[in-house]
Design a protein around this motif. Sequence first.
Motif, short mmCIF file in Angstrom:
data_model
loop_
_atom_site.label_atom_id
_atom_site.label_comp_id
_atom_site.label_asym_id
_atom_site.label_seq_id
_atom_site.Cartn_x
_atom_site.Cartn_y
_atom_site.Cartn_z
N GLN A 110 0.85 -1.19 0.00
CA GLN A 110 0.00 0.00 0.00
C GLN A 110 0.89 1.25 0.00
N LEU A 111 0.43 2.25 -0.80
CA LEU A 111 1.08 3.56 -0.80
C LEU A 111 -0.05 4.57 -0.74
N ARG A 112 -0.15 5.28 0.40
CA ARG A 112 -1.34 6.11 0.64
C ARG A 112 -0.96 7.55 0.94
N LEU A 113 -1.91 8.43 0.61
CA LEU A 113 -1.86 9.84 0.97
C LEU A 113 -3.03 10.08 1.89
N ILE A 114 -2.76 10.32 3.18
CA ILE A 114 -3.82 10.46 4.18
C ILE A 114 -3.85 11.90 4.63
N GLY A 115 -5.03 12.53 4.58
CA GLY A 115 -5.19 13.91 5.00
C GLY A 115 -5.43 14.03 6.49
N ARG A 116 -5.16 15.22 7.02
CA ARG A 116 -5.42 15.46 8.44
C ARG A 116 -6.93 15.66 8.69
N ALA A 117 -7.60 16.24 7.66
CA ALA A 117 -9.04 16.54 7.81
C ALA A 117 -9.89 15.28 7.68
N ARG A 118 -11.15 15.42 8.04
CA ARG A 118 -12.15 14.35 7.88
C ARG A 118 -11.73 13.08 8.59
N GLY A 119 -11.23 13.23 9.81
CA GLY A 119 -10.89 12.07 10.64
C GLY A 119 -9.75 11.26 10.08
N GLY A 120 -8.83 11.90 9.38
CA GLY A 120 -7.67 11.18 8.85
C GLY A 120 -8.05 10.28 7.69
N ARG A 121 -8.93 10.77 6.83
CA ARG A 121 -9.40 9.96 5.70
C ARG A 121 -8.32 9.88 4.62
N GLU A 122 -8.25 8.70 3.99
CA GLU A 122 -7.33 8.50 2.87
C GLU A 122 -7.75 9.37 1.71
N VAL A 123 -6.81 10.07 1.11
CA VAL A 123 -7.07 10.91 -0.05
C VAL A 123 -6.68 10.16 -1.33
N VAL A 124 -5.57 9.45 -1.30
CA VAL A 124 -5.12 8.62 -2.43
C VAL A 124 -4.61 7.31 -1.85
N ARG A 125 -4.96 6.22 -2.54
CA ARG A 125 -4.48 4.91 -2.08
C ARG A 125 -4.23 4.04 -3.30
N VAL A 126 -3.00 3.51 -3.38
CA VAL A 126 -2.63 2.54 -4.42
C VAL A 126 -2.17 1.29 -3.70
N ASP A 127 -2.78 0.13 -4.01
CA ASP A 127 -2.40 -1.10 -3.32
C ASP A 127 -2.36 -2.26 -4.29
N ARG A 128 -1.95 -3.42 -3.79
CA ARG A 128 -1.98 -4.66 -4.58
C ARG A 128 -2.49 -5.77 -3.68
N ASN A 129 -3.10 -6.75 -4.28
CA ASN A 129 -3.68 -7.85 -3.51
C ASN A 129 -2.63 -8.91 -3.18
N GLU A 130 -1.69 -9.15 -4.06
CA GLU A 130 -0.63 -10.14 -3.88
C GLU A 130 0.72 -9.47 -4.15
N PRO A 131 1.79 -10.03 -3.63
CA PRO A 131 3.10 -9.39 -3.81
C PRO A 131 3.46 -9.13 -5.25
N ASP A 132 3.16 -10.02 -6.15
CA ASP A 132 3.55 -9.85 -7.55
C ASP A 132 2.44 -9.27 -8.40
N ALA A 133 1.28 -8.97 -7.80
CA ALA A 133 0.16 -8.43 -8.57
C ALA A 133 0.45 -6.98 -8.93
N PRO A 134 -0.14 -6.51 -10.06
CA PRO A 134 0.07 -5.10 -10.44
C PRO A 134 -0.65 -4.18 -9.47
N PRO A 135 -0.11 -2.96 -9.25
CA PRO A 135 -0.78 -2.02 -8.34
C PRO A 135 -2.06 -1.49 -8.96
N ASN A 136 -3.04 -1.21 -8.11
CA ASN A 136 -4.28 -0.63 -8.60
C ASN A 136 -4.67 0.54 -7.70
N VAL A 137 -5.39 1.49 -8.31
CA VAL A 137 -5.83 2.68 -7.60
C VAL A 137 -7.18 2.39 -6.96
N VAL A 138 -7.25 2.62 -5.67
CA VAL A 138 -8.50 2.37 -4.94
C VAL A 138 -9.45 3.54 -5.22
N PRO A 139 -10.69 3.25 -5.62
CA PRO A 139 -11.64 4.34 -5.89
C PRO A 139 -12.04 5.05 -4.61
#
Length: 871
Positions: A110-139
């Motif tokens: 996971q590589l995330r951008l978390i804001g201070r506002a809105r209870g520390g809500r994630e603003v951007v999040r890119v993750d992968r399901n498996e170690p070798d899986a391609p990264p995907n952008v979380v909506p």
Amino acid sequence: MTIARRFTLAAVAAALFTAIVLAIVVDFSIRSTLYQSELQAQEASTARIASDLSGEVRGVRQDVEAVALAAPVEAVLAASQAGRPPPPAALAETLRVFQAEMAAKPSYVQLRLIGRARGGREVVRVDRNEPDAPPNVVPEAGLQSKGDRPYVTETLNRAPGEVYVSSIELNREHGKVQVPHMPVLRAGVPVFAASDRPVGMVIINVDMRESLKRLQRLSGAAAVYVVDPQGRYLVHPDPARAFAHEFGAAKGLAEDFPGLADVLTTGAQTAREIETPGGMRTVAAAAPALLGGATRVFVITMTPSGGAAAARNARWAILVAAVAAVLIGAALAIFLARGVSRPIVEITEAARHFADSGDLRLPSRRTGEAGVLADTLERMHATIRERNAALERDEKRLRQVIDGAPTAMLMVDRQGLIQLSNARADDLFGYAHGELLGRKIETLTPESARSQHPRHLEGFFARPEARAMGGGRELFGLRKDGQEVPVEIGLSPIETPEGSFTLAAVIDVSERRAAEMLQSRLVAIVESSQDAIVGKTLDGVVTSWNSAAEALFGFAAKQMIGRTMSAVIPKRLANEEQDLLRRVAQGEKVQSFETVRRLRNGREIDVSVTLSPLVDSHGRVIGASSISRDITEAKRRQDELRRSNASLEQFAYVASHDLQEPLRMVANFTDLLAKRYKGQLDEKADKYLAFASEGAHRMQRLVADLLAYSRVGSQGKPLVPTSSGAVIDAVVRSLGAKVRETEAVVEHKGLPEVLADEVQLGQLFQNLIGNALKFRGEAPPRITITATRAGGFWEFRVADNGIGIDPRFAERIFQMFQRLHERGIYEGSGIGLAISKQIVERHGGAIRVESEPGSGATFIFTLRAVPEVDA
């Protein structure tokens, strides 16, 4: 008992004792070495594993800092903080950077951008399901609020540029542990906007499964444990116990291995032997792995201890070897005793012969320790010879130092016999080298003091101490030729193995006594002088005040010494003294400076002051000598003379002016008579008329010159800065016809400005240059004009290559109507140089001539320099 037998018994006993001690030491050393070697190997291996884990985490910390700098995260988080949608371009660039970083690092989940506002809500999040899986952008719908997570709070509390690294824990999604279990490590860096409060953070989640498996592979056969600072297992040989604390299990390292519990508190790297709960001796090593800031974990490896068995096997081998060594040593001792004892006996005999005769004869065959002993004795013999030679050289050098000393030195024993004299003493008293040795010291004492000297010598040996001889009396030494020399003598006691001596340092003070007498005479001269002579420092403090100063100013010496001259200087002239001392400090001598001084009774008088610098032995100016002379009466007479001269000048001017008209009439009518009656009368009448006309015209010229002479003092203009070079150029132009006629060359360059009356300065140069053109030799005239600075004046030199002047007439030529040649040879009335002298003197200077007949003449005169204006 012979030396061979004693040596054999000693060698056997030494071999037995050595074998026993060696067996004990080797047994202990083997056990200790095996144990220490095992501990060191285990500790080094564990440190490498911990370093590998720290290095991997260090890479994560660098990556999160790089991502925070590479992506425009500040713009995205600032918009989130303000409740606005992020700028599309900034959001797109941030997603691009995040996806690229995830693609490059398969372990990043996971590589995330978390804001201070809105209870520390994630603003951007890119993750992968498996170690070798391609990264995907979380909506947007999949983004979560993480404000309650400890790592969010910890990251926000970090300073700008500071990275937070969490401990290793199981990943949770929506508050629940992810299945299958995934140990993760989180690294975060706060992002700051314009204010000093963070607006959010960048967080990287790292899948640590592969990293922890690699630790187990690196350890080889050793069991690997990784625990957090509380001793809870993150890695355990039993997978079920890893992260068991996250499911409520409380048992950790301190409970399983009490011998390692202190590692959690000290945090130090260590290796030791411990006992496992099953009773097995185990080698355990622990090393801390720093994750970031104060976050760390401990890597522990354990292997069964194998050093004891190896030590038991080595102990039997050592015992057998020791017995064999004793037997072999005894045999060798018997064999070697005879070979060793013979050279020792030979060396002993050689040493005894050396003690008797000083000649060392060592055996030529030298082997083993006996050979070393023989070589050592030979080196000792060589060293003794070298030291004896060095002593001889030192004695010679000491003698050279004593003979080269600038002070005469004599060493006398208790009997008063001279035992040593240096070259300076021989020269001082007039004896040849060595001639004084063995003589009585009274030989060098004048007859008048000779009878008392033995008593003084006995008194010095009774109370030997360094002191001056004579006790204030004047001392004299007696030379061989009978001449007495004034001396000063310092006595020093010397104790030697041969007895007590007195060292006398004798200084010839003839020159100093002469200097003191000269100084006394100078003091007497100063005291008897009719001029006030005052010595002072460069600060103006009086250091000496002669009797003439007391008589002139009315102050006694004790009243002025130590004070400044302000008591005798009028207040309006307070800065004058400082200016004069400043000039003296620069090495200048102030000659005949006329000023005013105040007497003790308040009356002011005119004085002429001459100030000279006083220098020390190094040539540095340290003070000033002032000679003051009362010129009040002289100035009064000078003023009277000046008024008288002014009256005379006025009379000469009036007289010469009034004579112009009758002379003009005489000259005109004489010329008319000569023209009208020339040839009508006889030859004598024509001659008489010619004489009368010539005399009238010469009288006109004399009266005109006399008028010019009188005008120098009576009609002069004020002295102002004037360019001497420009004046000379104007004079040369006015004399242009004469210069061209005689083919003359007038040279000058870089002449200064002076204080002058420009008209009179032109008249001065015209007289001197005109004379050079008039009194020329056969060669075309060459006139050179130069100037050099001389204190407050410029000294001009006007040199020509003319006929020259006899030095006997050097003063006469400056007097009025003085001619050195018959009338008719050279034109002129003989008053030009008198006018030049008066012009120079009016300008405060002086003029003279240097010349030899046929060698040209150089007229030298001085004019005041233009004063420098302080910036």
